[in-house]
Scaffold this active site. Sequence first.
Site, PDB file in Angstrom:
ATOM      1  N   HIS A 104      73.697 -55.428  -5.859  1.00  0.00           N
ATOM      2  CA  HIS A 104      73.369 -56.438  -6.868  1.00  0.00           C
ATOM      3  C   HIS A 104      74.239 -57.673  -6.624  1.00  0.00           C
ATOM      4  O   HIS A 104      75.113 -57.665  -5.767  1.00  0.00           O
ATOM      5  CB  HIS A 104      73.657 -55.888  -8.275  1.00  0.00           C
ATOM      6  CG  HIS A 104      75.127 -55.707  -8.512  1.00  0.00           C
ATOM      7  ND1 HIS A 104      75.829 -54.615  -8.030  1.00  0.00           N
ATOM      8  CD2 HIS A 104      76.042 -56.500  -9.122  1.00  0.00           C
ATOM      9  CE1 HIS A 104      77.105 -54.736  -8.358  1.00  0.00           C
ATOM     10  NE2 HIS A 104      77.263 -55.882  -9.012  1.00  0.00           N
ATOM     11  N   THR A 160      76.481 -60.132  -9.256  1.00  0.00           N
ATOM     12  CA  THR A 160      76.888 -60.419 -10.632  1.00  0.00           C
ATOM     13  C   THR A 160      76.675 -61.902 -10.918  1.00  0.00           C
ATOM     14  O   THR A 160      77.095 -62.761 -10.151  1.00  0.00           O
ATOM     15  CB  THR A 160      78.364 -60.040 -10.851  1.00  0.00           C
ATOM     16  OG1 THR A 160      78.510 -58.636 -10.618  1.00  0.00           O
ATOM     17  CG2 THR A 160      78.821 -60.390 -12.262  1.00  0.00           C
ATOM     18  N   HIS A 172      77.755 -63.715  -4.537  1.00  0.00           N
ATOM     19  CA  HIS A 172      77.966 -62.783  -3.430  1.00  0.00           C
ATOM     20  C   HIS A 172      77.304 -61.442  -3.718  1.00  0.00           C
ATOM     21  O   HIS A 172      76.958 -61.142  -4.860  1.00  0.00           O
ATOM     22  CB  HIS A 172      79.463 -62.574  -3.175  1.00  0.00           C
ATOM     23  CG  HIS A 172      80.154 -61.845  -4.286  1.00  0.00           C
ATOM     24  ND1 HIS A 172      80.567 -62.482  -5.445  1.00  0.00           N
ATOM     25  CD2 HIS A 172      80.475 -60.539  -4.440  1.00  0.00           C
ATOM     26  CE1 HIS A 172      81.126 -61.597  -6.251  1.00  0.00           C
ATOM     27  NE2 HIS A 172      81.077 -60.396  -5.660  1.00  0.00           N
ATOM     28  N   THR A 220      78.294 -57.446  -2.834  1.00  0.00           N
ATOM     29  CA  THR A 220      79.307 -56.555  -2.281  1.00  0.00           C
ATOM     30  C   THR A 220      78.635 -55.526  -1.379  1.00  0.00           C
ATOM     31  O   THR A 220      77.702 -54.841  -1.795  1.00  0.00           O
ATOM     32  CB  THR A 220      80.097 -55.866  -3.412  1.00  0.00           C
ATOM     33  OG1 THR A 220      80.717 -56.877  -4.216  1.00  0.00           O
ATOM     34  CG2 THR A 220      81.170 -54.941  -2.849  1.00  0.00           C
TER      35      THR A 220
END
Length: 152
Positions: free
Chosen positions: A44, A46, A113, A115
């Site tokens: 995902h 954020t 971004h 992860t």
Amino acid sequence: MMEFKDFSTGLYVAAKFSELTLDALEELQRSLRVPNPVPREKIHSTICYSRVNVPYVPSSGSFEVASSGHLEVWKTQDGSTLVLVLDSEYLRCRHMYARALGATHDFDDYTPHITLSYNVGPLSFSGDVQIPVVLDREYKEPLKLDWADDLK
């Protein structure tokens, strides 16, 4: 209408991505031999991690939010985290929308971004990446301060 108690729960908003994007990200993790890769279902980006709740309305629709990014390793409390930093005006705008509504943010800047691993150990990664990052949906939920426990 939100009541006073609703504001104390905090708010988490994230973007989930298309199957094509997830395929490309998994292939990137494999080709780089990323240790401890984030599983497909947890990938995902954020948008908002706010200690106060705000009346954020998740966006709907599927469209490209970035076409490129670059790899960085960030030092965190739990080790070294590998991220794909995205060049995404869309994600920056959605974050600013949350901030305009009164959402808080714990860092000086917002860096869109994804992860790829929460622990790459002593390894280093760098380089530009060309991946079509296509939004599948946004979602919101009450903020969980102990979110890292879900990764164990």
